[in-house]
Design an enzyme around this catalytic site. Structure first.
Site, PDB file in Angstrom:
ATOM      1  N   SER A 102       5.027 -34.036  23.217  1.00 55.34           N
ATOM      2  CA  SER A 102       4.024 -33.523  22.297  1.00 55.34           C
ATOM      3  C   SER A 102       2.993 -34.571  21.932  1.00 55.34           C
ATOM      4  CB  SER A 102       4.712 -32.992  21.038  1.00 55.34           C
ATOM      5  OG  SER A 102       4.686 -31.622  20.968  1.00 55.34           O
ATOM      6  N   ASP A 243      -2.900 -31.684  21.032  1.00 54.69           N
ATOM      7  CA  ASP A 243      -1.981 -32.791  21.265  1.00 54.69           C
ATOM      8  C   ASP A 243      -1.595 -32.800  22.742  1.00 54.69           C
ATOM      9  OD1 ASP A 243      -0.544 -30.431  21.078  1.00 54.69           O
ATOM     10  OD2 ASP A 243       1.237 -31.387  20.261  1.00 54.69           O
ATOM     11  N   ASP A 245       0.800 -31.714  24.607  1.00 51.93           N
ATOM     12  CA  ASP A 245       1.229 -30.503  25.315  1.00 51.93           C
ATOM     13  C   ASP A 245       0.506 -29.251  24.833  1.00 51.93           C
ATOM     14  OD1 ASP A 245       2.507 -30.334  22.840  1.00 51.93           O
ATOM     15  OD2 ASP A 245       4.324 -29.436  23.671  1.00 51.93           O
ATOM     16  N   ASP A 247       0.307 -27.498  22.140  1.00 53.08           N
ATOM     17  CA  ASP A 247       0.814 -26.457  21.246  1.00 53.08           C
ATOM     18  C   ASP A 247       0.261 -26.624  19.836  1.00 53.08           C
ATOM     19  OD1 ASP A 247       2.321 -28.653  20.476  1.00 53.08           O
ATOM     20  OD2 ASP A 247       4.266 -27.651  20.640  1.00 53.08           O
TER      21      ASP A 247
END
Length: 451
Positions: A102, A243, A245, A247
């Site tokens: 993340s 960020d 990834d 999400d």
């Protein structure tokens, strides 16, 4: 064996804490736990990753573990976490695996797991997987041979499927909106600019050249300075930051002022309410959300339900109560009508759609929330459980709560993934919030010093 799963999957320093051996073991355990055993064909897993160099190594280990347990694998390559969840559901796969840490820095990596339908795992399933990892370490498990070994296929157009899905959810074209998007040199680098352009926005992409080492490096949702500068330089209506990834989504307005997850939730809650789509006129947020969000929603006739920290707890409440919107202050927003998990690009699209529909600037839309000053101190500790639960610490928290009364609040919690205790204080003034937070933080340090 210590607890493997934190707030959002298994996470650690790649090749030190999170080794290929551990990744393989988790993959085998996940296949045994999540795959249906009575099907007439092999179980199926979808595997994706972000741009970290270590993701290549860990992907190989995860694929080896899954196929050695008899699961066939569809590799989707570098895609956002919500895209892997989406494709897991689309493929009717038994499980999905996303390799990402993340917003964490590049040396870290992680394993996020999804069950059938692209849903995050409840605590009890994570505990079963942990038990299976431990059992497989001491007892040989039955390995398929010959045709029973899983096969591996690559999905080359997964990004296209995901982008078309996202754009199809937007209720209003984004023509006339200029946006700067910070892709964090991560999984959003390909899909976010394309999705925003296809929805009609004029897009300037920054930090969209990942090299495996520069993910989240002074960029993305935790580092907004370059986004602020780019928005002002290009005269954009807003900036969006994802960020590693993708999400998460946080924003800045035309002047570079941050608009965080609490304000984004408020904006989208009002958009859904006005469209008659905010189920039970209820928003779900975590205990980390600013008290100002609750007050703003109350003034608008919207009920706020709080959960523990972690978007999976928000998801559990959304699913259990059939609600339409929830999220976290950090920028994880969940819209169950369109996604099974937090989706930063989806959030960005619907934020800009609200701007297009109302003709109002982001600053105007965000002004519905007046945030109380909030101070968050991350205290390094030797033992995060001891640091949060020590009697002296609890007594100091009670003293602070009595001191603040109804004009503020205190939240103390151990990190789910790091040796930290998070001390958060809200108060009527920044000075009061900081003074109280530092006082509690000092008690935490004393209770559990770093060795």
């Amino acid at each position: 064996m210590g607890r493997l799963f934190g707030t959002d999957g298994v996470r650690g320093r790649a090749n030190v804490d999170l080794t290929p051996e551990l990744a393989l073991a988790v993959a085998v355990a996940a296949a045994h736990t999540l795959a249906e055993s009575d099907r007439s064909h092999p179980p199926l897993a979808v595997v994706g990753r972000d741009t970290r160099a270590s993701g290549e190594m860990l992907e190989a280990a995860v694929v080896a573990g899954l196929t050695s347990a008899g699961a066939s694998v569809v590799r989707v390559g570098v895609l956002p976490t919500p895209a892997v969840a989406f494709l897991t559901a689309e493929a009717k796969a038994d499980l999905g695996v996303m390799l990402s840490a993340s917003h964490n820095p590049m040396p870290d990596n992680g394993i996020k797991l999804f069950a059938a339908g692209g849903h995050k795992l409840p605590d009890e399933i994570e505990l079963r997987i942990e038990a299976a990892v431990e059992a497989n370490a001491t007892t040989a498990w039955d390995r398929p041979v010959g045709a029973g070994v899983g096969r591996v296929h690559d999905l080359l157009d997964g990004a296209d499927h995901y982008v078309q899905h996202l754009v199809g959810t937007v209720p209003h074209r984004l023509d006339g909106i200029k946006v700067v998007v910070d892709c964090a040199n991560g999984a959003a680098a390909e899909v976010a600019p394309v999705a925003y352009r296809e929805a009609g926005a004029e897009v300037i992409a920054i930090h969209a050249e990942p090299d495996g080492l520069n993910i989240n490096d002074e960029c993305g949702s935790n580092h907004l300075d370059s986004l602020r500068a780019a928005v002002v330089e290009h005269g954009a209506h807003l900036g969006l930051a994802h960020d590693g990834d993708a999400d998460r989504c946080v924003a800045v307005d035309a002047t570079g002022e941050e608009v965080d997850g609490d304000e984004l939730m408020a904006i989208l809650a009002l958009a859904l309410r006005d469209a008659g789509e905010l189920t039970q006129d209820t928003l779900v947020a975590t205990v980390m959300s600013n008290l100002g969000l609750r007050l703003a929603m109350s003034a608008q006739g919207i009920r706020l339900v709080e959960t523990k920290v972690g978007d999976r707890y928000v998801l559990e409440e959304l699913r259990a109560s059939g609600l339409a919107l929830g999220g976290e202050q950090s920028g994880h927003l969940v819209m169950p009508a369109h996604a099974t998990t937090g989706d930063g690009v989806l959030t960005g699209l619907h934020l800009m759609a609200r701007m297009a529909t109302t003709g109002r600037s982001l600053a105007e839309l965000a002004s519905v929330v007046t945030k109380l000053p909030q101070v968050l101190i991350n205290v390094p500790v030797g033992d995060r459980t001891v640091g949060a639960a020590a009697p002296a610490v609890r007594a100091e928290v009670e003293r602070a709560e009595a001191e603040l009364g109804e004009t503020g609040r205190v939240l103390l919690r151990p990190s789910g993934t790091e040796p930290l205790v998070r001390v958060m204080v809200e108060a009527g003034t920044e000075e009061t919030a900081r003074s109280v937070a530092e006082r509690i933080a000092e008690h935490v340090r004393t209770a559990s010093p770093v060795n």
